[in-house]
Design an enzyme around this catalytic site. Structure first.
Site, PDB file in Angstrom:
ATOM      1  N   LEU B  13      18.885 -16.321 -24.575  1.00  0.00           N
ATOM      2  CA  LEU B  13      18.796 -16.731 -25.987  1.00  0.00           C
ATOM      3  C   LEU B  13      17.672 -17.757 -26.091  1.00  0.00           C
ATOM      4  O   LEU B  13      17.754 -18.825 -25.516  1.00  0.00           O
ATOM      5  CB  LEU B  13      20.114 -17.353 -26.444  1.00  0.00           C
ATOM      6  CG  LEU B  13      21.384 -16.533 -26.181  1.00  0.00           C
ATOM      7  CD1 LEU B  13      22.614 -17.255 -26.728  1.00  0.00           C
ATOM      8  CD2 LEU B  13      21.265 -15.149 -26.817  1.00  0.00           C
ATOM      9  N   CYS B  15      13.171 -18.104 -26.162  1.00  0.00           N
ATOM     10  CA  CYS B  15      12.145 -17.852 -25.145  1.00  0.00           C
ATOM     11  C   CYS B  15      10.912 -18.696 -25.442  1.00  0.00           C
ATOM     12  O   CYS B  15       9.833 -18.188 -25.728  1.00  0.00           O
ATOM     13  CB  CYS B  15      11.807 -16.364 -25.077  1.00  0.00           C
ATOM     14  SG  CYS B  15      10.942 -15.929 -23.550  1.00  0.00           S
ATOM     15  N   THR B  17       8.891 -22.445 -23.990  1.00  0.00           N
ATOM     16  CA  THR B  17       8.220 -22.801 -22.734  1.00  0.00           C
ATOM     17  C   THR B  17       9.127 -22.570 -21.535  1.00  0.00           C
ATOM     18  O   THR B  17       8.703 -22.002 -20.523  1.00  0.00           O
ATOM     19  CB  THR B  17       7.859 -24.311 -22.736  1.00  0.00           C
ATOM     20  OG1 THR B  17       7.661 -24.734 -24.087  1.00  0.00           O
ATOM     21  CG2 THR B  17       6.612 -24.567 -21.933  1.00  0.00           C
ATOM     22  N   GLY B 135      15.831 -32.713 -16.322  1.00  0.00           N
ATOM     23  CA  GLY B 135      15.049 -31.525 -15.990  1.00  0.00           C
ATOM     24  C   GLY B 135      15.303 -30.966 -14.603  1.00  0.00           C
ATOM     25  O   GLY B 135      16.399 -30.502 -14.304  1.00  0.00           O
ATOM     26  N   GLY B 188       0.077 -35.445 -26.272  1.00  0.00           N
ATOM     27  CA  GLY B 188       1.124 -34.445 -26.061  1.00  0.00           C
ATOM     28  C   GLY B 188       2.371 -34.980 -25.377  1.00  0.00           C
ATOM     29  O   GLY B 188       3.256 -34.209 -25.000  1.00  0.00           O
ATOM     30  N   LYS B 206      22.273 -37.438 -23.054  1.00  0.00           N
ATOM     31  CA  LYS B 206      22.298 -37.335 -21.590  1.00  0.00           C
ATOM     32  C   LYS B 206      23.283 -38.332 -20.993  1.00  0.00           C
ATOM     33  O   LYS B 206      24.011 -38.022 -20.041  1.00  0.00           O
ATOM     34  CB  LYS B 206      20.895 -37.544 -21.032  1.00  0.00           C
ATOM     35  CG  LYS B 206      19.949 -36.389 -21.394  1.00  0.00           C
ATOM     36  CD  LYS B 206      18.484 -36.749 -21.174  1.00  0.00           C
ATOM     37  CE  LYS B 206      17.584 -35.554 -21.483  1.00  0.00           C
ATOM     38  NZ  LYS B 206      16.139 -35.951 -21.496  1.00  0.00           N
TER      39      LYS B 206
END
Lengths: 434, 434
Positions: B13, B15, B17, B135, B188, B206
């Site tokens: 579900l 798509c 990066t 991550g 960025g 988190k």
């Protein structure tokens, strides 16, 4: 609900510093363990050689008959005796009869890991061994499970606290190896017979386990190139310092791809200079830390206490909870994953970099002679630093990457040059861009 | 053997990066994944909103009907769309029909984690979510599994790359917050709408996940005390520097035991000064790192890339391999472990330490007035530094630990003292012995 379930019966083999902690923690909070695993955990026996030396263990649990304990009514065997035999036979007995195993025995795993895995696979039992490498640091589970969808290219770490203590002390005091080793012994950081640590056997067993897990292949302790720290001199430490480096005993496991795309594994333990800015450089005393480089995940580091009763017990108990959870849900932990079957690269063919420090005659032409010798061996130079000090002059050379054998024979040749008075220090360089 | 087994069917579900990387890595080495899990993995569909924007995905896999994809013949649903709805409904549908879930959705887990867990438990499906925090760093599996036999007392980490980038830049350039945020956006490192990052929402979600896992309890995002970095001034950074500290946005989860032995949990996100010698102080740019203190294991640190397509994909794939292995051996991953049911401590009652920097009148008696105010609030002082600069003088106070509410009202009172010209900086202090 939990109380209704049959308890998970745990047999312990050995009850030294780690075993005592495991027992204490298990008995301290039985409800907590039951809640976490879904079933109560019950220690049914503790096999030791000299029962009278264990007043802290309830007498009815103690036995000297490890074989009978393992063959009896138990679900999990926790092995903390170390060494190859009788640990190997006892664990094979356990696994073959479907009993799961938690062990901290790095030497056994590095020698006979695949035999143990095969026995576990046949009977459907689990084998967990987080405590065998880097004590309390969760490292094997991340390699076996968290990174199972990634491609690991390199594992590099400080996995032996004794040698790290000695090298850290040499670096800060400038003292020699023997003197520092004696001091470490007096302070309890080195064993009476420090061979397994200082000659790198302990780190090599750990490197074998790490390389096997990281690269989905089989590497045994004997496959690991091993150099200890007894040859590290204050000259090496000083030479490292002049280039803002420090000396660490590293366990290095690398995926090596040759020009034809063929893959192999390099697994080695040796002292190396690393930049002081490298995260491993700051790992002092008896701490452990391991760097992992994976294709998608990038750089990871795991840091913590590599040894000691309580930290090692933490790892053993984490495994014990995992086994118990698997028993409750009738699941199974990860199996051996050795499908890659990669050959192990001989050290001579492994790409490394050298730092070479020479005392040379202080006259013109020295550098050109030394450079010519490197050139003859196809070794290219990255950094040269020349310092004249009257009759004595020094020359420091850091090479680019080349086969270790080529670097080694270049050093032999250079030592024979008449203008070279002394090879002060030769050491590999790690942890910086090649 | 592996080829004979039915493939594990994977529905994706979203798509973006991360999804693109997951797909690429899965399709790059199908044999490798099959060998690691024991069965081939087959992506059967990719649900996206705008199929024409995904030329890299094989056309026959693309669908806009996520609901139909989840209800179809799939074994695992990988959710990478983020946000609460429709992710929540889709995952509940999946879990209720026995399909396992891998998700990176921290907001959903922090809000509705227990609902998802319950659905998974009822049907026997798995839910894994390593990618939701930090991550690529293997952190949740160590907390859920490796440390399952230990007692975690504290988790403290840098879990948001954007704010860490901004604070690192402010520390090195001396620039202000707005200016640095603009620069981060240009480079960025910050989103067009940076609210979720800079106001601490991302880190709070988190923290909720970490506190729940670490303490075997339930903490939702709303339970987490949250302060962002928009109020951090160059004055704060400079004040930190004078005491050899630096400012970081920390997610802190602590087990708090009161005088009667009653346990509770503190979960909070706020900027804090930490000593430059603390391992977290050196974590720069967009990296993440998390410190864990456990009773037996001692101090552990996990370090790596906290965001980005490939690193996050590594964590998703690790979970996908775990789910696939469980399907192959008919096992199950760890369930929610929330038996401890600890109350969450309100921020005011949480023990913290403050660093307070004041501009004061340069005359005698200043210190005694300030000290008296601390004394009135039962707050004890650890360090005082006075510096006279003609008409202006500065006073820096670091307190011992006290309830956050007491510290806060002390600061209010001090601000009203006539001899205090300005409260230059007020910030909590973490990462040093209390």
């Amino acid at each position: 609900m939990i109380r209704d379930r049959e308890p998970i019966r745990v047999a312990m083999l050995g009850c030294g510093t780690v075993g005592t902690e495991v027992l204490r923690l298990l008995q301290d909070q039985p409800e907590e363990f039951a809640a976490r695993t879904g079933a109560p955990m019950l220690v049914t026996g503790v096999a030791v050689r000299r029962p009278h030396k264990h007043p802290e263990v309830p007498e009815q649990l103690l036995t000297t008959d490890a074989q009978a304990l393992v063959e009896g009514d138990v679900d999990v065997v926790v092995e903390l005796i170390g060494g190859i035999e009788p640990a190997r036979s006892l664990l094979l007995t356990a696994l073959r009869s479907g009993k799961s195993v938690v062990t901290a025995n790095k030497a056994l795993l590095a020698e006979h890991g695949s035999e143990l895995y095969a026995a576990a696979d046949e009977s459907g039992a689990d084998i967990y061994f987080e405590a065998s490498v880097a004590g309390a640091i969760p490292l094997l589970r991340p390699l076996r499970e968290s990174l199972a969808g990634d491609r690991i290219n390199r594992v590099m770490g400080i996995v032996n606290g004794t040698t790290n203590y000695i090298l850290s002390a040499m670096d800060s005091t400038g003292a020699g190896y023997s003197e520092t080793l004696d001091e470490a012994g007096r302070l309890g950081y080195a064993e009476a017979d420090p061979t397994a640590d200082v000659d790198g056997f302990d780190a090599a067993a750990k490197a074998a386990i790490l390389a096997s897990l990281a690269f989905h292949t089989r590497v045994s302790a004997g496959d690991v190139h091993r150099e200890g720290i007894s040859g590290v001199t204050p000259g090496d430490i000083a030479a490292a310092a002049t280039l803002d480096r420090t000396v660490k005993l590293l366990a290095i496991c690398e995926r090596v791809v040759d020009d034809n795309g063929a893959e192999s594994v390099s697994a080695r333990v040796h002292p190396a200079m690393i930049p002081r800015s490298h995260p491993l450089a700051g790992v002092g005393g008896a701490f452990n830390a391991v760097f992992v480089e994976a294709e998608a995940a990038g750089q990871l580091m795991f840091y913590g206490q590599g040894a000691g009763g309580a930290p090692t017990a933490s790892a053993v108990l984490g495994d014990l909870v995992a086994v118990a959870r698997n028993l409750v849900v009738e699941g199974k932990g990860p199996r051996e994953s050795a499908h890659a079957q990669l050959p192990v690269q001989p050290m001579g063919k492994t790409p490394t970099r050298y730092h070479i420090s020479l005392d040379v005659a202080d006259k013109p032409g020295v550098l050109s002679q030394v450079a010519a010798t490197f050139n003859e061996h196809d070794v290219s130079i990255s950094v040269v630093r020349q310092q004249g000090r009257g009759a004595e002059a020094s020359l420091v050379v850091v090479t680019h990457t080349a086969d270790d054998a080529a670097l080694s024979s270049t050093v032999d040749k250079i030592a024979q040059l008449p203008i070279v008075r002394e090879v002060v220090s030769v050491m590999r360089v790690e942890g910086e861009p090649t």
